[in-house]
Design an enzyme around this catalytic site. Structure first.
Site, PDB file in Angstrom:
ATOM      1  CG  ASN A   1      -1.805   1.183   1.477  1.00  0.00           C
ATOM      2  OD1 ASN A   1      -1.915   2.049   0.508  1.00  0.00           O
ATOM      3  ND2 ASN A   1      -2.561   1.181   2.536  1.00  0.00           N
TER       4      ASN A   1
ATOM      5  CE  LYS B   1      -0.372   3.107   4.728  1.00  0.00           C
ATOM      6  NZ  LYS B   1      -0.283   3.334   6.268  1.00  0.00           N
TER       7      LYS B   1
ATOM      8  CG  HIS C   1      -6.231   2.270   5.236  1.00  0.00           C
ATOM      9  ND1 HIS C   1      -5.530   2.801   6.222  1.00  0.00           N
ATOM     10  CD2 HIS C   1      -5.150   1.527   4.930  1.00  0.00           C
ATOM     11  CE1 HIS C   1      -4.426   2.673   6.516  1.00  0.00           C
ATOM     12  NE2 HIS C   1      -3.870   1.374   5.923  1.00  0.00           N
TER      13      HIS C   1
ATOM     14  CD  GLU D   1      -2.965   5.640   6.705  1.00  0.00           C
ATOM     15  OE1 GLU D   1      -2.947   5.469   5.584  1.00  0.00           O
ATOM     16  OE2 GLU D   1      -2.159   5.093   7.368  1.00  0.00           O
TER      17      GLU D   1
ATOM     18  CD  GLU E   1      -4.203  -2.377   7.374  1.00  0.00           C
ATOM     19  OE1 GLU E   1      -3.069  -2.779   6.805  1.00  0.00           O
ATOM     20  OE2 GLU E   1      -4.436  -1.309   7.198  1.00  0.00           O
TER      21      GLU E   1
ATOM     22  N   GLY F   1       2.268   2.143  11.004  1.00  0.00           N
ATOM     23  CA  GLY F   1       3.291   3.130  11.025  1.00  0.00           C
ATOM     24  C   GLY F   1       3.776   3.339  12.257  1.00  0.00           C
TER      25      GLY F   1
ATOM     26  CB  SER G   1       4.598  -2.021  12.488  1.00  0.00           C
ATOM     27  OG  SER G   1       4.540  -0.692  12.645  1.00  0.00           O
TER      28      SER G   1
HETATM   29  P1  PGA Z   1       2.565  -0.071   7.661  1.00  0.00           P
HETATM   30  O1  PGA Z   1       1.001   0.372   7.150  1.00  0.00           O
HETATM   31  O2  PGA Z   1       3.150  -1.099   7.064  1.00  0.00           O
HETATM   32  O3  PGA Z   1       3.312   1.394   7.418  1.00  0.00           O
HETATM   33  O4  PGA Z   1       2.515   0.006   9.107  1.00  0.00           O
HETATM   34  C1  PGA Z   1       0.199  -0.592   6.652  1.00  0.00           C
HETATM   35  C2  PGA Z   1      -1.014   0.009   6.336  1.00  0.00           C
HETATM   36  O5  PGA Z   1      -1.673   0.952   6.782  1.00  0.00           O
HETATM   37  O6  PGA Z   1      -1.694  -0.796   5.525  1.00  0.00           O
END
Ligand code: PGA
Length: 265
Positions: A6, A8, A98, A100, A174, A180, A214
């Site tokens: 992803n 982003k 997601h 976010e 998630e 992150g 992560s």
């Molecule tokens: P990350 O993000 O691997 O940077 O933790 C995962 C995601 O948001 O799908």
């Protein structure tokens, strides 16, 4: 295993070309042939077309996914990107709900259901994200939050299956606190949530779970150890194509059976 990068709101055309060149020059593809590993990339909407063409030109067996889709299919909805637009340019899957998008852009459970239904109906692979925040976990609310997010999705999937729609479908656990943060959920955390979701609802077919939060080449093997997962949704680590390739190789060596596979069409 379905391994999805992803991206982003990152990358540029030049970086994308470099990324795809690294993938294309890798010798991994021969070893992945006949394995159950599928790789997906979810770029920002503006680069979807470029990535679809880029993987076609390099003959890479990669699935391109969108990071979101509109609840509307066409018309006067300025700034939106609809399912017909995604289908038109060869996108094969979509990330839905997601955290976010839920957190910063007011994505609701109701929207998630509409988007999931649109995806399944279009034979587009949906990856529906869910997971609790750190404070919800601390307050012992993990299962109730997960239940409230998954219940409407479950009902939608059940209806789609009753309509004869058999497209593959993924749930991505998630936990918000793991995204992150460098702090991943443990295999035991993932196992208890996957078990809860599988057993709490009478799914027409057993759900296939991805995990995100992560993930890196350092923890991907141990995260795979309990056998609940059908893949990973990875942000920061897989902005580096070498890390994606390395992780794919590690997962390939595990040679685990998975619940559901997506096919590169
Ligand atoms: P990350 O993000 O691997 O940077 O933790 C995962 C995601 O948001 O799908």
């Amino acid at each position: 295993m379905f391994l999805v990068a992803n991206w982003k709101m990152n990358m540029t055309r030049a970086l994308i070309d470099e990324y795809l060149d690294v993938l294309s020059e890798s010798s991994i593809w021969g070893t992945l042939d006949g394995s159950r590993i599928r790789i997906g990339i979810a770029p920002s909407h503006v680069y979807l077309d470029h990535v679809v063409l880029g993987i076609q030109n390099r003959d890479l067996p990669i699935i391109v996914l969108a990071q979101d889709v509109s609840t509307r299919t066409s018309g006067a909805f300025t700034g939106e990107v609809g399912m017909p637009n995604l289908l038109d340019i060869g996108v094969k899957g979509v990330v839905i709900g997601h955290s976010e998008r839920r957190r910063f852009f007011h994505e609701t459970d109701e929207n998630v259901v509409i988007k999931t239904d649109l995806s399944l109906s279009a034979d587009m692979v949906p990856i529906v994200c869910f997971g609790e925040s750190g404070s919800q976990r601390k307050r012992g609310k993990t299962f109730s939050v997960v239940k409230s997010q998954i219940e409407p999705v479950f009902k939608g999937v059940k209806k789609a299956r009753e309509r004869g729609i058999t497209s593959p479908f993924y749930l991505a656990y998630e936990p918000v606190w793991a995204i992150g943060s460098g702090q991943n959920a443990t295999p035991a955390d993932i196992h208890e949530v996957a078990k809860y979701v599988s057993e709490e609802f009478s799914w027409p077919d057993p759900p296939a779970f991805l995990y995100g939060g992560s993930v890196s080449s350092d923890n991907i093997r141990s995260l795979s150890s309990l056998g609940d997962l059908s893949g990973f949704l990875v942000g920061s680590a897989w902005l580096d194509p070498h890390a994606l390739l390395h992780s794919a190789d590690l997962v390939r060596q595990l040679n685990r059976p998975v619940r559901e596979g997506v096919h590169v069409k």
